[in-house]
Design a protein around this motif. Sequence first.
Motif, PDB file in Angstrom:
ATOM      1  N   ALA A 169      26.145  33.866  29.964  1.00 43.39           N
ATOM      2  CA  ALA A 169      27.334  34.237  29.370  1.00 43.39           C
ATOM      3  C   ALA A 169      28.582  34.040  30.304  1.00 43.39           C
ATOM      4  O   ALA A 169      29.572  33.523  29.891  1.00 43.39           O
ATOM      5  N   LEU A 170      28.646  34.009  31.437  1.00 44.73           N
ATOM      6  CA  LEU A 170      29.604  33.826  32.336  1.00 44.73           C
ATOM      7  C   LEU A 170      29.965  32.067  32.327  1.00 44.73           C
ATOM      8  O   LEU A 170      31.046  31.843  32.592  1.00 44.73           O
ATOM      9  N   CYS A 171      28.813  31.607  32.544  1.00 42.15           N
ATOM     10  CA  CYS A 171      29.068  30.165  32.259  1.00 42.15           C
ATOM     11  C   CYS A 171      29.570  29.813  31.009  1.00 42.15           C
ATOM     12  O   CYS A 171      30.496  28.783  31.003  1.00 42.15           O
ATOM     13  N   ALA A 172      29.182  30.257  30.032  1.00 43.86           N
ATOM     14  CA  ALA A 172      29.724  29.992  28.532  1.00 43.86           C
ATOM     15  C   ALA A 172      30.986  30.548  28.621  1.00 43.86           C
ATOM     16  O   ALA A 172      32.093  29.531  27.938  1.00 43.86           O
ATOM     17  N   LEU A 173      31.449  31.443  29.065  1.00 48.78           N
ATOM     18  CA  LEU A 173      32.980  32.154  29.156  1.00 48.78           C
ATOM     19  C   LEU A 173      33.758  31.080  30.026  1.00 48.78           C
ATOM     20  O   LEU A 173      34.911  30.619  29.658  1.00 48.78           O
ATOM     21  N   SER A 174      33.383  30.525  30.989  1.00 49.08           N
ATOM     22  CA  SER A 174      33.939  29.621  31.910  1.00 49.08           C
ATOM     23  C   SER A 174      34.240  28.196  31.126  1.00 49.08           C
ATOM     24  O   SER A 174      35.372  27.696  31.145  1.00 49.08           O
ATOM     25  N   ASP A 175      33.114  27.928  30.550  1.00 51.93           N
ATOM     26  CA  ASP A 175      33.374  26.690  29.855  1.00 51.93           C
ATOM     27  C   ASP A 175      34.321  26.650  28.587  1.00 51.93           C
ATOM     28  O   ASP A 175      35.117  26.018  28.366  1.00 51.93           O
ATOM     29  N   ILE A 176      34.507  27.823  27.947  1.00 55.01           N
ATOM     30  CA  ILE A 176      35.270  28.224  27.032  1.00 55.01           C
ATOM     31  C   ILE A 176      36.919  28.023  27.346  1.00 55.01           C
ATOM     32  O   ILE A 176      37.552  27.309  26.850  1.00 55.01           O
ATOM     33  N   LEU A 177      36.994  28.713  28.495  1.00 52.95           N
ATOM     34  CA  LEU A 177      38.534  28.678  29.126  1.00 52.95           C
ATOM     35  C   LEU A 177      38.965  27.327  29.692  1.00 52.95           C
ATOM     36  O   LEU A 177      39.849  26.907  29.344  1.00 52.95           O
ATOM     37  N   LEU A 178      37.932  26.508  30.227  1.00 53.61           N
ATOM     38  CA  LEU A 178      38.038  25.148  30.634  1.00 53.61           C
ATOM     39  C   LEU A 178      38.195  24.122  29.564  1.00 53.61           C
ATOM     40  O   LEU A 178      39.200  23.541  29.609  1.00 53.61           O
ATOM     41  N   ILE A 179      37.411  24.316  28.551  1.00 51.82           N
ATOM     42  CA  ILE A 179      37.315  23.406  27.456  1.00 51.82           C
ATOM     43  C   ILE A 179      38.719  23.694  26.703  1.00 51.82           C
ATOM     44  O   ILE A 179      39.437  22.742  26.289  1.00 51.82           O
TER      45      ILE A 179
ATOM     46  N   SER B  92      28.558  24.547  24.042  1.00 48.30           N
ATOM     47  CA  SER B  92      28.268  24.935  25.308  1.00 48.30           C
ATOM     48  C   SER B  92      27.623  26.406  25.046  1.00 48.30           C
ATOM     49  O   SER B  92      26.723  26.498  26.129  1.00 48.30           O
ATOM     50  N   THR B  93      28.159  27.351  24.395  1.00 48.26           N
ATOM     51  CA  THR B  93      27.576  28.709  24.243  1.00 48.26           C
ATOM     52  C   THR B  93      26.195  28.546  23.927  1.00 48.26           C
ATOM     53  O   THR B  93      25.126  29.224  24.433  1.00 48.26           O
ATOM     54  N   LEU B  94      25.747  27.752  22.937  1.00 50.97           N
ATOM     55  CA  LEU B  94      24.264  27.821  22.704  1.00 50.97           C
ATOM     56  C   LEU B  94      23.569  27.398  23.426  1.00 50.97           C
ATOM     57  O   LEU B  94      22.319  27.567  23.872  1.00 50.97           O
ATOM     58  N   TRP B  95      23.899  26.170  24.170  1.00 47.16           N
ATOM     59  CA  TRP B  95      23.087  25.383  25.298  1.00 47.16           C
ATOM     60  C   TRP B  95      22.857  26.555  26.416  1.00 47.16           C
ATOM     61  O   TRP B  95      21.697  26.514  27.196  1.00 47.16           O
ATOM     62  N   PHE B  96      23.735  27.028  26.953  1.00 55.66           N
ATOM     63  CA  PHE B  96      23.598  27.962  28.106  1.00 55.66           C
ATOM     64  C   PHE B  96      22.549  29.115  27.758  1.00 55.66           C
ATOM     65  O   PHE B  96      21.538  29.504  28.721  1.00 55.66           O
TER      66      PHE B  96
ATOM     67  N   ALA C 267      37.845  22.031  19.192  1.00 55.54           N
ATOM     68  CA  ALA C 267      37.828  22.840  20.502  1.00 55.54           C
ATOM     69  C   ALA C 267      36.427  24.060  19.984  1.00 55.54           C
ATOM     70  O   ALA C 267      35.654  24.330  20.795  1.00 55.54           O
ATOM     71  N   LEU C 268      36.472  24.526  18.761  1.00 58.68           N
ATOM     72  CA  LEU C 268      35.663  25.297  18.483  1.00 58.68           C
ATOM     73  C   LEU C 268      34.220  24.879  18.413  1.00 58.68           C
ATOM     74  O   LEU C 268      33.175  25.284  18.915  1.00 58.68           O
ATOM     75  N   GLY C 269      34.206  23.387  18.034  1.00 59.06           N
ATOM     76  CA  GLY C 269      32.937  22.803  17.809  1.00 59.06           C
ATOM     77  C   GLY C 269      32.332  22.788  19.420  1.00 59.06           C
ATOM     78  O   GLY C 269      31.071  22.824  19.814  1.00 59.06           O
ATOM     79  N   ALA C 270      33.124  22.290  20.377  1.00 57.19           N
ATOM     80  CA  ALA C 270      32.842  21.961  21.881  1.00 57.19           C
ATOM     81  C   ALA C 270      32.499  23.425  22.316  1.00 57.19           C
ATOM     82  O   ALA C 270      31.345  23.309  23.133  1.00 57.19           O
TER      83      ALA C 270
ATOM     84  N   MET D  77      37.986  19.208   8.214  1.00 55.64           N
ATOM     85  CA  MET D  77      37.924  20.017   9.437  1.00 55.64           C
ATOM     86  C   MET D  77      36.379  20.278   9.833  1.00 55.64           C
ATOM     87  O   MET D  77      36.217  20.187  11.037  1.00 55.64           O
ATOM     88  N   PHE D  78      35.356  20.113   9.147  1.00 54.28           N
ATOM     89  CA  PHE D  78      34.029  20.465   9.360  1.00 54.28           C
ATOM     90  C   PHE D  78      33.635  19.219  10.344  1.00 54.28           C
ATOM     91  O   PHE D  78      32.841  19.357  11.212  1.00 54.28           O
ATOM     92  N   ALA D  79      34.305  17.949   9.843  1.00 50.18           N
ATOM     93  CA  ALA D  79      33.869  16.802  10.479  1.00 50.18           C
ATOM     94  C   ALA D  79      34.319  16.850  11.908  1.00 50.18           C
ATOM     95  O   ALA D  79      33.658  16.293  13.080  1.00 50.18           O
ATOM     96  N   THR D  80      35.730  17.335  12.197  1.00 52.30           N
ATOM     97  CA  THR D  80      36.313  17.539  13.334  1.00 52.30           C
ATOM     98  C   THR D  80      35.336  18.413  14.480  1.00 52.30           C
ATOM     99  O   THR D  80      35.407  18.200  15.474  1.00 52.30           O
ATOM    100  N   PHE D  81      34.772  19.649  13.640  1.00 46.09           N
ATOM    101  CA  PHE D  81      33.996  20.565  14.479  1.00 46.09           C
ATOM    102  C   PHE D  81      32.750  19.956  14.839  1.00 46.09           C
ATOM    103  O   PHE D  81      32.448  20.080  16.117  1.00 46.09           O
ATOM    104  N   LEU D  82      32.084  19.133  14.162  1.00 41.92           N
ATOM    105  CA  LEU D  82      31.014  18.314  14.520  1.00 41.92           C
ATOM    106  C   LEU D  82      31.209  17.418  15.773  1.00 41.92           C
ATOM    107  O   LEU D  82      30.353  17.259  16.422  1.00 41.92           O
ATOM    108  N   GLN D  83      32.320  16.654  15.674  1.00 40.54           N
ATOM    109  CA  GLN D  83      32.697  15.851  16.584  1.00 40.54           C
ATOM    110  C   GLN D  83      32.779  16.537  17.807  1.00 40.54           C
ATOM    111  O   GLN D  83      32.361  16.184  18.877  1.00 40.54           O
ATOM    112  N   GLY D  84      33.446  17.811  17.881  1.00 42.61           N
ATOM    113  CA  GLY D  84      33.389  18.480  19.242  1.00 42.61           C
ATOM    114  C   GLY D  84      32.347  18.823  19.727  1.00 42.61           C
ATOM    115  O   GLY D  84      31.816  18.879  20.787  1.00 42.61           O
ATOM    116  N   LEU D  85      31.338  19.316  18.814  1.00 48.47           N
ATOM    117  CA  LEU D  85      30.098  19.826  18.875  1.00 48.47           C
ATOM    118  C   LEU D  85      29.225  19.031  19.546  1.00 48.47           C
ATOM    119  O   LEU D  85      28.654  19.134  20.708  1.00 48.47           O
ATOM    120  N   ALA D  86      29.276  17.526  18.855  1.00 50.04           N
ATOM    121  CA  ALA D  86      28.402  16.613  19.547  1.00 50.04           C
ATOM    122  C   ALA D  86      28.926  16.060  20.948  1.00 50.04           C
ATOM    123  O   ALA D  86      27.731  15.879  21.859  1.00 50.04           O
TER     124      ALA D  86
END
Length: 205
Positions: A41-51, A156-160, A149-152, A1-10
Amino acid sequence: MFATFLQGLALSAAMILPIGPQNAFVMSQGIRRQYHLMIAALCALSDILLICAGIFGGSALLDRSPTLLFLVSWGGVAFLLWFGWGALRAALSAAPQQLQAQVNKQSRWRLVASMMAVTWLNPHVYLDTFVVLGSLGGRLASAERTWFALGAVTASTLWFFGLAILAALLSPWLNTVKAQRVINGVVAMVMWGIALQLARQNLHF
């Protein structure tokens, strides 16, 4: 599962790092120190919804509707051209201080509306979240899809927030007339470059 998280993150990090309308807007607000954390925060929230929408079914919608994808893409071309023109005007303005004063007078709600425009009217957001992340994440099993999805959304959140905070910290050096001219000029060229790329893709040449 952690590998899948890292895949989404990367994968999400790779798509979000290049300069785009969202990044340019967050960076500019950070440099001005004007509601920059709220905008992040709003950009991160928008990305969460879209992702999440893309990974959990939204990509199929675009796959089944070439017309919708066509409209999103050409609407985005027009938006990017307009956004780039605004940045170029700011870069070439004869009175940058006056222009900056007008920008600083913008209300919180006007900034929110601008953020919504650079996010939800940007076709690259849909191509990244629905077409790329959605097509890859949608093929995974249910549990793996959640970790992807959690990784993705983590990337996004950390970046913004990181971009907004870093821009605010560098504000004394970046919030000068010369630096603003250079930044706006670069943003204009990048926006027009993305618009040209989208147009070429739509015209298939």
